[in-house]
Design a protein around this motif. Sequence first.
Motif, PDB file in Angstrom:
ATOM      1  N   LYS A  67     -22.139  24.720 -43.815  1.00 12.52           N
ATOM      2  CA  LYS A  67     -22.581  23.734 -42.798  1.00 12.52           C
ATOM      3  C   LYS A  67     -22.800  22.349 -43.120  1.00 12.52           C
ATOM      4  CE  LYS A  67     -22.206  26.992 -39.937  1.00 12.52           C
ATOM      5  NZ  LYS A  67     -20.728  27.184 -39.070  1.00 12.52           N
ATOM      6  N   TRP A  68     -22.445  22.023 -44.231  1.00 13.07           N
ATOM      7  CA  TRP A  68     -22.512  20.502 -44.744  1.00 13.07           C
ATOM      8  C   TRP A  68     -21.172  20.061 -44.378  1.00 13.07           C
ATOM      9  CZ3 TRP A  68     -25.437  17.107 -44.169  1.00 13.07           C
ATOM     10  CH2 TRP A  68     -25.477  15.707 -44.805  1.00 13.07           C
ATOM     11  N   PHE A  69     -20.323  20.056 -45.260  1.00  9.37           N
ATOM     12  CA  PHE A  69     -18.928  19.430 -45.243  1.00  9.37           C
ATOM     13  C   PHE A  69     -17.920  19.996 -44.298  1.00  9.37           C
ATOM     14  CE2 PHE A  69     -20.213  19.037 -49.916  1.00  9.37           C
ATOM     15  CZ  PHE A  69     -20.489  17.827 -49.725  1.00  9.37           C
ATOM     16  N   GLY A  70     -17.243  18.934 -43.450  1.00  8.65           N
ATOM     17  CA  GLY A  70     -16.378  19.646 -42.462  1.00  8.65           C
ATOM     18  C   GLY A  70     -15.065  20.361 -43.048  1.00  8.65           C
ATOM     19  N   GLY A  71     -14.615  21.182 -42.311  1.00  9.60           N
ATOM     20  CA  GLY A  71     -13.430  21.807 -42.493  1.00  9.60           C
ATOM     21  C   GLY A  71     -12.259  20.999 -42.154  1.00  9.60           C
ATOM     22  N   GLY A  72     -11.261  21.275 -43.004  1.00  7.45           N
ATOM     23  CA  GLY A  72      -9.989  20.596 -42.727  1.00  7.45           C
ATOM     24  C   GLY A  72      -9.016  21.035 -41.591  1.00  7.45           C
ATOM     25  N   GLY A  73      -8.215  20.107 -40.893  1.00  9.48           N
ATOM     26  CA  GLY A  73      -7.410  20.577 -40.001  1.00  9.48           C
ATOM     27  C   GLY A  73      -6.467  21.592 -40.267  1.00  9.48           C
ATOM     28  N   GLY A  74      -6.181  22.598 -39.533  1.00  6.36           N
ATOM     29  CA  GLY A  74      -4.993  23.463 -39.690  1.00  6.36           C
ATOM     30  C   GLY A  74      -3.646  23.245 -39.799  1.00  6.36           C
ATOM     31  N   GLY A  75      -2.924  23.642 -40.776  1.00  2.00           N
ATOM     32  CA  GLY A  75      -1.402  23.237 -40.817  1.00  2.00           C
ATOM     33  C   GLY A  75      -0.645  24.297 -39.954  1.00  2.00           C
ATOM     34  N   VAL A  76       0.541  24.492 -40.552  1.00  4.73           N
ATOM     35  CA  VAL A  76       1.556  25.152 -40.184  1.00  4.73           C
ATOM     36  C   VAL A  76       2.076  26.511 -41.114  1.00  4.73           C
ATOM     37  CG1 VAL A  76       4.185  25.120 -39.417  1.00  4.73           C
ATOM     38  CG2 VAL A  76       2.443  23.140 -38.951  1.00  4.73           C
ATOM     39  N   LEU A  77       2.126  27.469 -40.461  1.00  7.75           N
ATOM     40  CA  LEU A  77       2.593  28.742 -41.249  1.00  7.75           C
ATOM     41  C   LEU A  77       3.882  29.058 -40.802  1.00  7.75           C
ATOM     42  CD1 LEU A  77      -0.490  31.348 -40.438  1.00  7.75           C
ATOM     43  CD2 LEU A  77       0.070  29.680 -42.428  1.00  7.75           C
ATOM     44  N   VAL A  78       4.710  29.373 -41.764  1.00 12.96           N
ATOM     45  CA  VAL A  78       6.255  29.755 -41.570  1.00 12.96           C
ATOM     46  C   VAL A  78       6.556  31.348 -41.738  1.00 12.96           C
ATOM     47  CG1 VAL A  78       8.566  29.184 -42.562  1.00 12.96           C
ATOM     48  CG2 VAL A  78       6.715  27.510 -42.752  1.00 12.96           C
ATOM     49  N   ASN A  79       6.906  31.858 -40.729  1.00 12.72           N
ATOM     50  CA  ASN A  79       7.119  33.326 -40.722  1.00 12.72           C
ATOM     51  C   ASN A  79       5.723  33.989 -41.209  1.00 12.72           C
ATOM     52  OD1 ASN A  79       9.726  33.130 -40.069  1.00 12.72           O
ATOM     53  ND2 ASN A  79      10.398  33.195 -42.140  1.00 12.72           N
ATOM     54  N   GLY A  80       4.561  33.454 -40.621  1.00 16.21           N
ATOM     55  CA  GLY A  80       3.186  33.793 -40.866  1.00 16.21           C
ATOM     56  C   GLY A  80       2.578  33.705 -42.240  1.00 16.21           C
ATOM     57  N   LYS A  81       3.334  33.070 -43.095  1.00 13.64           N
ATOM     58  CA  LYS A  81       2.822  32.651 -44.426  1.00 13.64           C
ATOM     59  C   LYS A  81       2.681  31.234 -44.556  1.00 13.64           C
ATOM     60  CE  LYS A  81       5.261  36.520 -46.195  1.00 13.64           C
ATOM     61  NZ  LYS A  81       4.602  37.627 -46.613  1.00 13.64           N
ATOM     62  N   GLY A  82       1.756  30.805 -45.580  1.00 18.90           N
ATOM     63  CA  GLY A  82       1.616  29.443 -45.985  1.00 18.90           C
ATOM     64  C   GLY A  82       1.272  29.189 -47.534  1.00 18.90           C
TER      65      GLY A  82
END
Length: 185
Positions: free
Chosen positions: A138-153
Amino acid sequence: GGGSGLFKIVNGVINLDTVLTIKVEIGEGGYYDASTQTGVAGKPTKITVPESKTIIVEGGQPGKHDIISGGSGWSGGGSSSGGDGGSNGSNGKNGVYYISGGELYNLNGGEGSGAVLPLIASGHVLLSPGRGGISYSKWFGGGGGGVLVNGKGPADSHRGVGQGYGGGGRKTNKANNGLVIMWIM
């Protein structure tokens, strides 16, 4: 947290009657530079086709104001003090910061582009949005979500980093690198 990298869809016709060399530079994820105490934006991904235009897709932006507010990108990064990263092109979540005397300061999540991710790339690859990074402790913000390819990253390095290719970073946790999908027929 940092914003996720942007995406771009380009269709074109290339003359395949000759040998063709396509140069691809995958954008490296952004990071926090401890020596300057500032966030560094993700590097752009570049595709260069001879006798054609270079295609450039920008990386995500770092958090602003000494990483208190989230960075912009396809999905925005969350602010410090409870802001999770956005997903699927949405803004990062806002946080609230308390100081002595009970005053509240609103901390802003980063702006997401709102761009709609296509479900299928080139008719053969399933794309889906990765989850936004969690505001760890609850201190540092989370990063924005990226893209999964065929459900994987890429392998998850920290739950505060946005899931998927191009997922935004969190303070000392580097963002994920970008990705290029090419379909040549």
